[in-house]
Scaffold this motif. Sequence first.
Motif, PDB file in Angstrom:
ATOM      1  N   VAL A 152     -59.408   5.781 -68.466  1.00  0.00           N
ATOM      2  CA  VAL A 152     -59.489   4.881 -67.323  1.00  0.00           C
ATOM      3  C   VAL A 152     -58.275   5.067 -66.435  1.00  0.00           C
ATOM      4  O   VAL A 152     -57.161   5.283 -66.916  1.00  0.00           O
ATOM      5  CB  VAL A 152     -59.604   3.401 -67.765  1.00  0.00           C
ATOM      6  CG1 VAL A 152     -58.374   2.981 -68.554  1.00  0.00           C
ATOM      7  CG2 VAL A 152     -59.806   2.484 -66.566  1.00  0.00           C
ATOM      8  N   GLU A 153     -58.513   5.037 -65.140  1.00  0.00           N
ATOM      9  CA  GLU A 153     -57.448   5.019 -64.141  1.00  0.00           C
ATOM     10  C   GLU A 153     -57.788   3.889 -63.183  1.00  0.00           C
ATOM     11  O   GLU A 153     -58.926   3.793 -62.715  1.00  0.00           O
ATOM     12  CB  GLU A 153     -57.379   6.334 -63.374  1.00  0.00           C
ATOM     13  CG  GLU A 153     -57.063   7.551 -64.224  1.00  0.00           C
ATOM     14  CD  GLU A 153     -57.034   8.839 -63.394  1.00  0.00           C
ATOM     15  OE1 GLU A 153     -57.011   8.729 -62.148  1.00  0.00           O
ATOM     16  OE2 GLU A 153     -57.047   9.919 -63.984  1.00  0.00           O
ATOM     17  N   ALA A 154     -56.825   3.041 -62.876  1.00  0.00           N
ATOM     18  CA  ALA A 154     -57.092   1.928 -61.967  1.00  0.00           C
ATOM     19  C   ALA A 154     -55.832   1.570 -61.201  1.00  0.00           C
ATOM     20  O   ALA A 154     -54.724   1.595 -61.761  1.00  0.00           O
ATOM     21  CB  ALA A 154     -57.596   0.711 -62.739  1.00  0.00           C
ATOM     22  N   THR A 155     -55.994   1.243 -59.933  1.00  0.00           N
ATOM     23  CA  THR A 155     -54.899   0.717 -59.127  1.00  0.00           C
ATOM     24  C   THR A 155     -55.289  -0.663 -58.632  1.00  0.00           C
ATOM     25  O   THR A 155     -56.472  -0.953 -58.411  1.00  0.00           O
ATOM     26  CB  THR A 155     -54.577   1.635 -57.933  1.00  0.00           C
ATOM     27  OG1 THR A 155     -55.747   1.780 -57.110  1.00  0.00           O
ATOM     28  CG2 THR A 155     -54.115   2.998 -58.396  1.00  0.00           C
ATOM     29  N   PHE A 156     -54.269  -1.505 -58.451  1.00  0.00           N
ATOM     30  CA  PHE A 156     -54.488  -2.888 -58.051  1.00  0.00           C
ATOM     31  C   PHE A 156     -53.626  -3.193 -56.837  1.00  0.00           C
ATOM     32  O   PHE A 156     -52.471  -2.775 -56.760  1.00  0.00           O
ATOM     33  CB  PHE A 156     -54.128  -3.832 -59.202  1.00  0.00           C
ATOM     34  CG  PHE A 156     -54.848  -3.501 -60.490  1.00  0.00           C
ATOM     35  CD1 PHE A 156     -56.120  -3.972 -60.745  1.00  0.00           C
ATOM     36  CD2 PHE A 156     -54.235  -2.691 -61.435  1.00  0.00           C
ATOM     37  CE1 PHE A 156     -56.778  -3.648 -61.914  1.00  0.00           C
ATOM     38  CE2 PHE A 156     -54.884  -2.366 -62.617  1.00  0.00           C
ATOM     39  CZ  PHE A 156     -56.163  -2.854 -62.856  1.00  0.00           C
ATOM     40  N   SER A 157     -54.202  -3.933 -55.902  1.00  0.00           N
ATOM     41  CA  SER A 157     -53.489  -4.258 -54.669  1.00  0.00           C
ATOM     42  C   SER A 157     -54.137  -5.492 -54.038  1.00  0.00           C
ATOM     43  O   SER A 157     -55.010  -6.117 -54.639  1.00  0.00           O
ATOM     44  CB  SER A 157     -53.523  -3.070 -53.699  1.00  0.00           C
ATOM     45  OG  SER A 157     -54.868  -2.756 -53.338  1.00  0.00           O
ATOM     46  N   ALA A 158     -53.712  -5.816 -52.813  1.00  0.00           N
ATOM     47  CA  ALA A 158     -54.281  -6.941 -52.048  1.00  0.00           C
ATOM     48  C   ALA A 158     -54.257  -8.240 -52.854  1.00  0.00           C
ATOM     49  O   ALA A 158     -55.206  -9.023 -52.823  1.00  0.00           O
ATOM     50  CB  ALA A 158     -55.702  -6.612 -51.582  1.00  0.00           C
ATOM     51  N   PHE A 159     -53.151  -8.470 -53.566  1.00  0.00           N
ATOM     52  CA  PHE A 159     -53.045  -9.664 -54.399  1.00  0.00           C
ATOM     53  C   PHE A 159     -53.018 -10.928 -53.545  1.00  0.00           C
ATOM     54  O   PHE A 159     -52.271 -11.029 -52.578  1.00  0.00           O
ATOM     55  CB  PHE A 159     -51.778  -9.591 -55.245  1.00  0.00           C
ATOM     56  CG  PHE A 159     -51.717  -8.364 -56.122  1.00  0.00           C
ATOM     57  CD1 PHE A 159     -52.534  -8.242 -57.233  1.00  0.00           C
ATOM     58  CD2 PHE A 159     -50.857  -7.319 -55.820  1.00  0.00           C
ATOM     59  CE1 PHE A 159     -52.477  -7.107 -58.038  1.00  0.00           C
ATOM     60  CE2 PHE A 159     -50.794  -6.187 -56.619  1.00  0.00           C
ATOM     61  CZ  PHE A 159     -51.615  -6.082 -57.725  1.00  0.00           C
ATOM     62  N   ASP A 160     -53.853 -11.894 -53.928  1.00  0.00           N
ATOM     63  CA  ASP A 160     -53.922 -13.215 -53.294  1.00  0.00           C
ATOM     64  C   ASP A 160     -54.343 -13.163 -51.826  1.00  0.00           C
ATOM     65  O   ASP A 160     -54.176 -14.153 -51.104  1.00  0.00           O
ATOM     66  CB  ASP A 160     -52.581 -13.955 -53.431  1.00  0.00           C
ATOM     67  CG  ASP A 160     -52.225 -14.216 -54.890  1.00  0.00           C
ATOM     68  OD1 ASP A 160     -53.146 -14.429 -55.701  1.00  0.00           O
ATOM     69  OD2 ASP A 160     -51.020 -14.194 -55.216  1.00  0.00           O
ATOM     70  N   GLU A 161     -54.886 -12.039 -51.390  1.00  0.00           N
ATOM     71  CA  GLU A 161     -55.396 -11.959 -50.019  1.00  0.00           C
ATOM     72  C   GLU A 161     -56.828 -12.473 -49.969  1.00  0.00           C
ATOM     73  O   GLU A 161     -57.596 -12.300 -50.924  1.00  0.00           O
ATOM     74  CB  GLU A 161     -55.337 -10.522 -49.509  1.00  0.00           C
ATOM     75  CG  GLU A 161     -53.917  -9.988 -49.364  1.00  0.00           C
ATOM     76  CD  GLU A 161     -53.882  -8.561 -48.821  1.00  0.00           C
ATOM     77  OE1 GLU A 161     -54.960  -8.044 -48.433  1.00  0.00           O
ATOM     78  OE2 GLU A 161     -52.787  -7.975 -48.781  1.00  0.00           O
ATOM     79  N   PRO A 162     -57.234 -13.109 -48.864  1.00  0.00           N
ATOM     80  CA  PRO A 162     -58.585 -13.666 -48.787  1.00  0.00           C
ATOM     81  C   PRO A 162     -59.660 -12.591 -48.933  1.00  0.00           C
ATOM     82  O   PRO A 162     -59.509 -11.470 -48.447  1.00  0.00           O
ATOM     83  CB  PRO A 162     -58.635 -14.285 -47.388  1.00  0.00           C
ATOM     84  CG  PRO A 162     -57.211 -14.507 -47.011  1.00  0.00           C
ATOM     85  CD  PRO A 162     -56.435 -13.392 -47.657  1.00  0.00           C
ATOM     86  N   VAL A 163     -60.725 -12.948 -49.634  1.00  0.00           N
ATOM     87  CA  VAL A 163     -61.906 -12.089 -49.742  1.00  0.00           C
ATOM     88  C   VAL A 163     -63.018 -12.805 -48.979  1.00  0.00           C
ATOM     89  O   VAL A 163     -63.407 -13.920 -49.340  1.00  0.00           O
ATOM     90  CB  VAL A 163     -62.318 -11.867 -51.205  1.00  0.00           C
ATOM     91  CG1 VAL A 163     -63.585 -11.019 -51.277  1.00  0.00           C
ATOM     92  CG2 VAL A 163     -61.185 -11.199 -51.971  1.00  0.00           C
TER      93      VAL A 163
END
Length: 249
Positions: A221-232
């Motif tokens: 598995v490879e995963a990146t995480f971003s856009a923390f706490d930004e509105p969806v």
Amino acid sequence: MSAPRAAAVVRSAAAGTVFLIVFAGAGTGTALADDNGMADKSAQAIADASRKAMSEVTSMRMVAKVTEGSGTTALDIRFDEAGNCVGTVRPPGGSGRADVIKRGNDVWMKLDDALLRAQVPAAAAEDAIALIDGRYLHGTTDNIMLRDFAQFCDLDYFKSEFSSKPANEQLKKGARSTVDGRPAITVTGKRGGDTGTYQVSTQDEPYLLRIQGAKASGERVEATFSAFDEPVRPKPPAPADSVDLSKLQ
């Protein structure tokens, strides 16, 4: 790959690699300017802080690839704790893509022609393509197919995995690095035959920015995480661009 199987693969991969984010202990050291102090802490303390930060996010973006025997499943999902979600899923084998929009319990899913041909028996595939005519399938999470695809959007599931505390892991702090231009500190981990590399932000909150993991079974598995706490903000398609899935069954 069926929707249930694809969901199971991603969940299994997440459970199999995120387990290394466990960690207890404390570190010492002087923080650099514009630094959250993570780079000076022990591997255990870095992981503990990251686990806590990730368990508290209200939304994020996850871009991931999970590889197993049947191939690679790719995802690009933005989701929040209110059940909102937008993104794409690409099953193994290069067999097209599914676009997913979720707002509360309502789900819209669009399978391109290549994926429809891969999912629907050959004799019925062209009829299905003509009937759907490029539109989204619409229903709720009460529908088993949409519910299984919507599991990709379950932020609470991933948060619970980040909060877990497995035993017997071996952790080691690595070098400073960057993930998409964001400074990070690397922690590597091992548990049995499973290994993982984690990059934790050294600015602002110590969010996990990237996972690269391999299980003893060969799954990766490879995963990146971003856009923390930004509105969806999911934007449902116009009525003319969707079809009620219950009417096709």
